[in-house]
Write a protein that holds these residues in place. Structure first.
Motif, PDB file in Angstrom:
ATOM      1  N   ALA A  37      26.255  31.198  44.390  1.00 37.24           N
ATOM      2  CA  ALA A  37      26.280  32.308  45.346  1.00 37.24           C
ATOM      3  C   ALA A  37      24.886  32.900  45.437  1.00 37.24           C
ATOM      4  CB  ALA A  37      27.283  33.369  44.903  1.00 37.24           C
ATOM      5  N   ARG A  38      24.465  33.177  46.666  1.00 36.80           N
ATOM      6  CA  ARG A  38      23.160  33.783  46.915  1.00 36.80           C
ATOM      7  C   ARG A  38      23.308  35.266  47.206  1.00 36.80           C
ATOM      8  NH1 ARG A  38      19.477  35.034  47.283  1.00 36.80           N
ATOM      9  NH2 ARG A  38      18.341  34.740  49.217  1.00 36.80           N
ATOM     10  N   GLN A  39      22.329  36.035  46.746  1.00 35.25           N
ATOM     11  CA  GLN A  39      22.237  37.421  47.187  1.00 35.25           C
ATOM     12  C   GLN A  39      20.786  37.874  47.112  1.00 35.25           C
ATOM     13  OE1 GLN A  39      25.256  40.441  46.247  1.00 35.25           O
ATOM     14  NE2 GLN A  39      23.579  41.793  45.632  1.00 35.25           N
ATOM     15  N   ASP A  40      20.369  38.667  48.099  1.00 38.71           N
ATOM     16  CA  ASP A  40      19.018  39.222  48.087  1.00 38.71           C
ATOM     17  C   ASP A  40      18.984  40.511  47.286  1.00 38.71           C
ATOM     18  OD1 ASP A  40      17.900  37.190  49.587  1.00 38.71           O
ATOM     19  OD2 ASP A  40      18.327  38.174  51.497  1.00 38.71           O
ATOM     20  N   GLN A  41      17.793  40.898  46.865  1.00 38.48           N
ATOM     21  CA  GLN A  41      17.600  42.025  45.964  1.00 38.48           C
ATOM     22  C   GLN A  41      17.955  43.372  46.569  1.00 38.48           C
ATOM     23  OE1 GLN A  41      13.419  41.372  45.352  1.00 38.48           O
ATOM     24  NE2 GLN A  41      12.821  42.638  47.101  1.00 38.48           N
ATOM     25  N   ASP A  42      18.036  43.445  47.900  1.00 38.28           N
ATOM     26  CA  ASP A  42      18.346  44.736  48.529  1.00 38.28           C
ATOM     27  C   ASP A  42      19.705  44.742  49.215  1.00 38.28           C
ATOM     28  OD1 ASP A  42      17.546  42.978  50.470  1.00 38.28           O
ATOM     29  OD2 ASP A  42      15.765  44.108  51.075  1.00 38.28           O
ATOM     30  N   ASP A  43      20.491  43.677  49.063  1.00 32.60           N
ATOM     31  CA  ASP A  43      21.811  43.615  49.679  1.00 32.60           C
ATOM     32  C   ASP A  43      22.905  43.937  48.665  1.00 32.60           C
ATOM     33  OD1 ASP A  43      20.590  42.960  52.040  1.00 32.60           O
ATOM     34  OD2 ASP A  43      20.908  40.815  51.833  1.00 32.60           O
ATOM     35  N   VAL A  44      24.119  44.123  49.177  1.00 31.57           N
ATOM     36  CA  VAL A  44      25.242  44.550  48.330  1.00 31.57           C
ATOM     37  C   VAL A  44      26.464  43.678  48.630  1.00 31.57           C
ATOM     38  CG1 VAL A  44      26.868  46.427  47.861  1.00 31.57           C
ATOM     39  CG2 VAL A  44      24.435  46.937  48.193  1.00 31.57           C
ATOM     40  N   SER A  45      27.018  43.075  47.589  1.00 28.09           N
ATOM     41  CA  SER A  45      28.244  42.292  47.744  1.00 28.09           C
ATOM     42  C   SER A  45      29.457  43.190  47.527  1.00 28.09           C
ATOM     43  CB  SER A  45      28.282  41.132  46.734  1.00 28.09           C
ATOM     44  OG  SER A  45      27.379  40.123  47.087  1.00 28.09           O
ATOM     45  N   PHE A  46      30.420  43.115  48.422  1.00 28.53           N
ATOM     46  CA  PHE A  46      31.642  43.890  48.264  1.00 28.53           C
ATOM     47  C   PHE A  46      32.550  43.211  47.228  1.00 28.53           C
ATOM     48  CE2 PHE A  46      30.908  45.287  52.918  1.00 28.53           C
ATOM     49  CZ  PHE A  46      29.955  46.203  52.497  1.00 28.53           C
ATOM     50  N   PRO A  47      33.443  43.961  46.570  1.00 29.38           N
ATOM     51  CA  PRO A  47      34.145  43.478  45.372  1.00 29.38           C
ATOM     52  C   PRO A  47      34.898  42.155  45.510  1.00 29.38           C
ATOM     53  CG  PRO A  47      34.415  45.834  45.576  1.00 29.38           C
ATOM     54  CD  PRO A  47      33.726  45.389  46.835  1.00 29.38           C
ATOM     55  N   GLU A  48      35.456  41.855  46.674  1.00 27.91           N
ATOM     56  CA  GLU A  48      36.267  40.641  46.813  1.00 27.91           C
ATOM     57  C   GLU A  48      35.470  39.423  47.274  1.00 27.91           C
ATOM     58  OE1 GLU A  48      39.582  40.309  46.011  1.00 27.91           O
ATOM     59  OE2 GLU A  48      39.132  42.248  45.091  1.00 27.91           O
ATOM     60  N   ARG A  49      34.161  39.573  47.394  1.00 32.02           N
ATOM     61  CA  ARG A  49      33.367  38.484  47.955  1.00 32.02           C
ATOM     62  C   ARG A  49      33.551  37.172  47.192  1.00 32.02           C
ATOM     63  NH1 ARG A  49      26.781  37.427  47.896  1.00 32.02           N
ATOM     64  NH2 ARG A  49      27.046  35.210  48.378  1.00 32.02           N
ATOM     65  N   LEU A  50      33.237  37.150  45.909  1.00 33.25           N
ATOM     66  CA  LEU A  50      33.287  35.900  45.151  1.00 33.25           C
ATOM     67  C   LEU A  50      34.708  35.352  45.046  1.00 33.25           C
ATOM     68  CD1 LEU A  50      30.727  36.450  42.240  1.00 33.25           C
ATOM     69  CD2 LEU A  50      30.414  35.250  44.406  1.00 33.25           C
ATOM     70  N   THR A  51      35.678  36.225  44.904  1.00 30.51           N
ATOM     71  CA  THR A  51      37.075  35.779  44.818  1.00 30.51           C
ATOM     72  C   THR A  51      37.454  34.970  46.050  1.00 30.51           C
ATOM     73  OG1 THR A  51      37.769  37.632  43.424  1.00 30.51           O
ATOM     74  CG2 THR A  51      39.481  36.554  44.735  1.00 30.51           C
ATOM     75  N   LYS A  52      37.126  35.482  47.211  1.00 28.18           N
ATOM     76  CA  LYS A  52      37.510  34.812  48.453  1.00 28.18           C
ATOM     77  C   LYS A  52      36.700  33.542  48.695  1.00 28.18           C
ATOM     78  CE  LYS A  52      39.416  38.854  50.773  1.00 28.18           C
ATOM     79  NZ  LYS A  52      39.480  39.681  52.009  1.00 28.18           N
ATOM     80  N   GLN A  53      35.422  33.574  48.359  1.00 28.40           N
ATOM     81  CA  GLN A  53      34.597  32.398  48.596  1.00 28.40           C
ATOM     82  C   GLN A  53      34.925  31.261  47.620  1.00 28.40           C
ATOM     83  OE1 GLN A  53      30.670  34.540  48.721  1.00 28.40           O
ATOM     84  NE2 GLN A  53      30.413  33.354  50.600  1.00 28.40           N
ATOM     85  N   VAL A  54      35.107  31.601  46.365  1.00 26.38           N
ATOM     86  CA  VAL A  54      35.456  30.565  45.383  1.00 26.38           C
ATOM     87  C   VAL A  54      36.806  29.955  45.717  1.00 26.38           C
ATOM     88  CG1 VAL A  54      36.038  30.155  42.962  1.00 26.38           C
ATOM     89  CG2 VAL A  54      34.016  31.507  43.540  1.00 26.38           C
ATOM     90  N   HIS A  55      37.751  30.783  46.136  1.00 24.00           N
ATOM     91  CA  HIS A  55      39.064  30.255  46.532  1.00 24.00           C
ATOM     92  C   HIS A  55      38.922  29.268  47.676  1.00 24.00           C
ATOM     93  CE1 HIS A  55      43.323  30.011  47.480  1.00 24.00           C
ATOM     94  NE2 HIS A  55      43.019  30.305  48.745  1.00 24.00           N
TER      95      HIS A  55
END
Length: 325
Positions: free
Chosen positions: A78-96
């Motif tokens: 999973a990628r994320q930039d230093q100034d962005d924010v991932s919402f709590p369900e992001r990884l759960t939904k993407q990994v699924h």
């Protein structure tokens, strides 16, 4: 994977958003790429076993991302930039999604746009299905880089991010183009990321070669779909027109009939080479054709048509805001 370069202003919020994911089984690889601010102090302040932090002399974003890929222990990155924010369900939904669709190389998400600290009602929403994405990627970048989850095996098989200065930035779009020629891709419609617009963003810096590189990559995609040389004037003309650039030398003899026929051949060639159903591209094909038609008309006015249209839209928006305020 979180690359950091002088990112202290929003870094803590960014890290916290990853650590607070509902999906818990991950490693957070943070690579400080030669920051001169307090980024390393912020990174060192965390005591979480999921964090693997590295510090290095500055080598640039693309090379840092490749290092992160090589360090990753898991299959999904999973990628994320230093100034962005991932919402709590992001990884759960993407990994699924990736676990249930193992042939896919990328899954991105929609994103809410924040301007510095301010949340806006603007969003990055792109096509979601594989056929529509692969049609659109011929010309434009339809992934929010900071939102993607990638297959490490596929990344390694195609050589990762390019570090060739002649091909990046945008290093993300360059990578998507190579991936989409061989593998299915997807966007989730869910808004799972806050994408922060900041004044230092490279894509908004008028002194950088970003637009020229977009045209270069688009021309390569067109040539690949057609099975012809990227140097052909018609290939270069179509790529330029799709990005609202109208070099007189290329535009001579590039009439609407030729532009439309070439565009149709590109979509047909794309379907043929990827094995996709052209009918499933129809919606995106129609949208792209509208843009081509508008830009072609704009070329006849020397670029004034788009300026007038956007000017009218801005005027109407201001008038509307005055009415409701």
């Amino acid at each position: 994977m979180l690359p950091v370069y002088n990112g202290s202003q929003y870094l803590r919020q960014s890290i916290e958003s990853i650590l607070q994911q509902s999906y818990r089984n991950f490693e957070l690889i943070i690579i400080n790429d030669g920051s001169q601010d307090d980024s390393q102090k912020i990174i060192d302040s965390y005591n979480d076993s999921r964090i693997r932090a590295f510090e290095q002399a500055n080598i640039g974003l693309a090379a840092t991302l490749n290092k992160g890929i090589s360090l990753a222990k898991g299959r999904w990155i999973a990628r994320q930039d230093q100034d962005d924010v991932s919402f709590p369900e992001r990884l759960t939904k993407q990994v699924h999604f990736m676990n249930t669709h193992p042939a896919y190389a990328i899954v991105g998400t929609a994103a809410q746009i924040w301007v510095n600290e301010t949340k806006t009602d603007r969003f990055h929403r792109h096509p979601c299905s594989d056929p529509e994405l692969r049609a659109g990627l011929v010309f434009y970048n339809y992934f929010v880089h900071s939102s993607v989850l990638l297959d490490k095996l596929i990344l390694e098989s195609i050589g990762g991010y390019t570090t060739d200065p002649e091909r990046q930035p945008p290093e993300d779009y360059e990578l998507w183009c190579r991936i989409a020629r061989k593998h299915p891709v997807r966007n989730l419609p869910d808004v799972l990321l806050a994408y922060r617009e900041v004044s230092s963003s490279m894509s908004r810096d008028e002194k950088n070669p970003f637009p020229e590189k977009l045209i270069l990559l688009s021309a390569e995609n067109i040539a690949w779909a057609l099975g012809v040389s990227v140097e052909l004037n018609e290939v270069q003309a179509l790529a330029n027109v799709m990005h609202r650039v109208y070099p007189p030398k290329l535009m001579r003899g590039f009439g609407w009939s030729k532009a439309r026929n070439l565009f149709d051949q590109v979509i047909f060639g794309l379907a043929l080479k990827t094995g996709l159903d052209q009918g499933q591209m129809q919606s995106q094909q129609a949208q792209l054709l509208k843009l081509l038609r508008l830009n072609y008309l704009d070329s006849l006015t020397g670029g004034r048509l788009n300026q007038m249209l956007f000017g009218k839209l801005r005027t109407r928006l201001k008038q509307f805001l005055k009415v409701i305020s």
